[in-house]
Design an enzyme around this catalytic site. Sequence first.
Site, short mmCIF file in Angstrom:
data_model
loop_
_atom_site.label_atom_id
_atom_site.label_comp_id
_atom_site.label_asym_id
_atom_site.label_seq_id
_atom_site.Cartn_x
_atom_site.Cartn_y
_atom_site.Cartn_z
N GLN A 163 0.88 -1.18 0.00
CA GLN A 163 0.00 0.00 0.00
C GLN A 163 0.92 1.22 0.00
O GLN A 163 1.62 1.46 0.97
CB GLN A 163 -0.89 -0.02 1.25
CG GLN A 163 -1.62 1.29 1.54
CD GLN A 163 -2.58 1.72 0.45
OE1 GLN A 163 -3.27 0.91 -0.15
NE2 GLN A 163 -2.62 3.02 0.16
N GLU A 293 -6.84 2.81 -5.62
CA GLU A 293 -6.96 2.97 -7.07
C GLU A 293 -5.68 2.67 -7.85
O GLU A 293 -5.34 3.41 -8.78
CB GLU A 293 -7.42 4.40 -7.36
CG GLU A 293 -6.42 5.52 -6.99
CD GLU A 293 -6.54 6.07 -5.57
OE1 GLU A 293 -7.03 5.32 -4.69
OE2 GLU A 293 -6.16 7.22 -5.35
N ASN A 294 -4.95 1.63 -7.50
CA ASN A 294 -3.72 1.34 -8.22
C ASN A 294 -4.04 1.17 -9.71
O ASN A 294 -4.97 0.46 -10.07
CB ASN A 294 -3.06 0.10 -7.62
CG ASN A 294 -2.68 0.33 -6.17
OD1 ASN A 294 -2.12 1.38 -5.83
ND2 ASN A 294 -3.03 -0.60 -5.28
N HIS A 317 -15.98 4.63 -7.37
CA HIS A 317 -14.99 5.56 -6.80
C HIS A 317 -13.57 5.24 -7.30
O HIS A 317 -12.89 6.12 -7.85
CB HIS A 317 -15.06 5.50 -5.27
CG HIS A 317 -14.09 6.40 -4.59
ND1 HIS A 317 -14.45 7.66 -4.14
CD2 HIS A 317 -12.79 6.26 -4.30
CE1 HIS A 317 -13.39 8.24 -3.59
NE2 HIS A 317 -12.37 7.41 -3.67
N ASP A 395 -1.58 11.69 6.03
CA ASP A 395 -2.84 10.99 6.28
C ASP A 395 -3.73 11.74 7.27
O ASP A 395 -4.93 11.47 7.36
CB ASP A 395 -2.59 9.55 6.74
CG ASP A 395 -2.03 8.70 5.59
OD1 ASP A 395 -1.89 9.23 4.47
OD2 ASP A 395 -1.73 7.51 5.82
N ARG A 576 -10.03 -3.12 8.13
CA ARG A 576 -10.33 -1.87 7.44
C ARG A 576 -10.47 -0.74 8.45
O ARG A 576 -11.36 -0.76 9.30
CB ARG A 576 -11.62 -2.06 6.63
CG ARG A 576 -11.96 -0.89 5.75
CD ARG A 576 -13.18 -1.21 4.90
NE ARG A 576 -13.59 -0.04 4.14
CZ ARG A 576 -14.68 0.01 3.41
NH1 ARG A 576 -15.46 -1.04 3.31
NH2 ARG A 576 -15.00 1.11 2.75
N LYS A 578 -11.55 2.28 8.43
CA LYS A 578 -12.81 3.00 8.52
C LYS A 578 -13.80 2.31 9.48
O LYS A 578 -14.61 2.96 10.12
CB LYS A 578 -13.42 3.11 7.12
CG LYS A 578 -14.82 3.65 7.08
CD LYS A 578 -15.38 3.64 5.67
CE LYS A 578 -16.86 3.32 5.73
NZ LYS A 578 -17.52 3.30 4.42
N1 BES Z 1 -7.12 6.65 -2.40
C1 BES Z 1 -8.04 6.27 -1.40
C2 BES Z 1 -7.42 5.47 -0.28
C3 BES Z 1 -6.33 6.19 0.50
C4 BES Z 1 -6.53 7.49 0.93
C5 BES Z 1 -5.16 5.55 0.81
C6 BES Z 1 -5.52 8.14 1.64
C7 BES Z 1 -4.16 6.19 1.51
C8 BES Z 1 -4.34 7.50 1.93
C9 BES Z 1 -9.20 5.48 -1.98
O1 BES Z 1 -9.58 5.87 -3.25
C10 BES Z 1 -10.40 5.73 -1.10
O2 BES Z 1 -10.82 6.85 -1.01
N2 BES Z 1 -10.93 4.68 -0.49
C11 BES Z 1 -12.08 4.76 0.38
C12 BES Z 1 -13.31 4.30 -0.32
C13 BES Z 1 -14.09 5.35 -1.01
C14 BES Z 1 -15.36 4.75 -1.60
C15 BES Z 1 -14.45 6.53 -0.16
C16 BES Z 1 -11.87 3.83 1.55
O3 BES Z 1 -10.86 3.12 1.57
O4 BES Z 1 -12.70 3.80 2.43
ZN ZN Z 2 -10.43 7.78 -3.29
#
Ligand code: BES
Ligand code: ZN
Length: 628
Positions: A163, A293-294, A317, A395, A576, A578
Amino acid sequence: MNHPSLTSPLSTLGAGVLLALAGCRSNPASAEAVLPVPLDAHSHAEPNRVRVRHVDLDLTVDFAARVASGRVELDLVRLDPSAPLVLDALALEIQDATGSDGTPRDFTLAPPDELLGSALTIELEPWDDSVVVRYATTPASEAMQWLTPEQTRDGTHPFLFTQGESILTRSWIPLQDSPGVRVTYAARIRVPDGLTAVMSAEQLGLEDGVWRFRMERPIPPYLIALGVGRLEFRALSARCGVWAEPSFVDAAAAELEDTEAMVRSAEKLFGPYRWGRYDMLVLPPAFPYGGMENPRLTFLTPTMFAGDKSLVSLIAHELAHSWSGNLVTNATWRDFWLNEGTTTYFEQRIMEEVYGPARSEMEQQLGYEGLVRSKAEMDPRDTVLFIDLSGRHPDEGSTDVPYEKGALFLRRLEQLFGRERFDEFLTEYFDANAFRSITTPEFEAYLRAHLLASDPARAAGVDVEEWLYEPGLPADAPRPASAELARVDEALRLLGSAATSAELDTDGWVTQQWLHFLEGMPADLTAERMAELDATFAFTASDNDEILAVWLRLAIAHGYAAADERLELFLMTVGRRKFLQPLYTELAKTESGKLRAHQIYAQARPRYHSVSTGTIDDILDWERGDSE
Ligand code: BES
Ligand code: ZN
């Protein structure tokens, strides 16, 4: 308003660099490759003196040692012929460096900065147009997560993924780790028999245990990504497909069957998909994000597979990032909203095209309400789109603000100028800035020149400076309102007047409605009411992880012990961030909850990615070394 820090990057370059730019003949590079890169507070690199433009990677993956070792060759553009090459490196073991002629070069690895890692400085000879660094990653290389077979679905083989975003690529490849420095790359990856390697690149095949890859479009370093596991592929269309563990690949393909329709809608909206294939990789549940989004290969959490396609906005997304983010990239992490806000808006438009306005409106309202909730707890300075992140980890800027406030800004412009005109503008924007990294002030200049100036009367309806550079939500921010969610509000009102939940009209409710329902629960919910809701709607048994995560938080908050076991299982398997963050935060609110959180975390922590442990350590005041 005046923004002294926003001068064009060109003006910050000395005359010597400009001369070097003009006279860069011995080292032919396209003009694109030597455009000045804006100053990035999150990288040690000095790309306006020596610029890396191509990365050639050769690594052997060792699951037993949890290390990848080998070499990287970096092709250089020498803008300042007297300057050394400065790279970013974090938790790497550097063996040696050699110049173009294969002879050793002196290098120094500076003591690591707490946020940024080390500067790796390599002295160059005048004729060097490339260097080779031999190195190995270490178990502390945070970009890499090594999973035991038990942490995979099939349980038979280990798994590795990387990542990179935001500043983790430097922990598995020494390079100029700034999103303003775009590189092409090639890779040769040696993995144990029976495992497949996939990357954010064209897969050229397997030869003598070595997987070969090539990415011919210049990308920011955070998009270089690798996955290794027992993987199988299913095609979804001529250009789309999915990689997953064998026992899951058919279910994954079914859930993702609309991917081609999404790519077509995206192209219809904002121009051609420029990366060739669009494939996806389903990761084990330890993956710390929903999606990443790789390029050519979106990385996905398995928690989005609800069985009914209800969470596929995640695909919309990550796919949208193929334009906003991967094609036109935030030049520094201050400009992160350019990636995520534009993508969130684009995602909503794809959802509207493929699943209709009602679905998109529900998702927009949920996003808006999330923003309002989190904004209330935030330092106002962090609610600025062009956020000041100096001295902080990038971050920390990754909140609802860049996503939702960013999307609302574009929605506001769409409202003012009309959809047709705005779509035309965005299409041109992606085209004009394709394969470039840009700053917020550069975006602003482009917006003013190509949209606002064309219609000053409409442009007067939006205060761009306020949107980009001021805290809070401007008064003209659109407020999404979904009729389907209004139905849920009605049910919530009835629930308040003590009806039993079985009497509520929840007929035909979809995931987004259930989420709104759970988010709207009264603060004084009792454990008895929780039990009654669970008896009626079986939330604890939900196999939709979005719904489950909100429900489990309510269970903690309202002392509903019947969900305890489910909570522990969830925390032990899902990594995850979130989902973990709100659950651990809720647990940490009481003494007994915090004790329980510590007990669970002691076991779960080794299974989480550093991205997640970084957050949870703070929530639980966890000292590294605590009963690990
Ligand atoms: N690019 C992000 C993930 C990310 C953000 C990784 C900041 C490292 C630092 C990815 O596109 C993203 O936004 N993922 C979201 C899902 C989205 C539907 C809101 C997630 O992982 O929850
Ligand atoms: Zn994103």
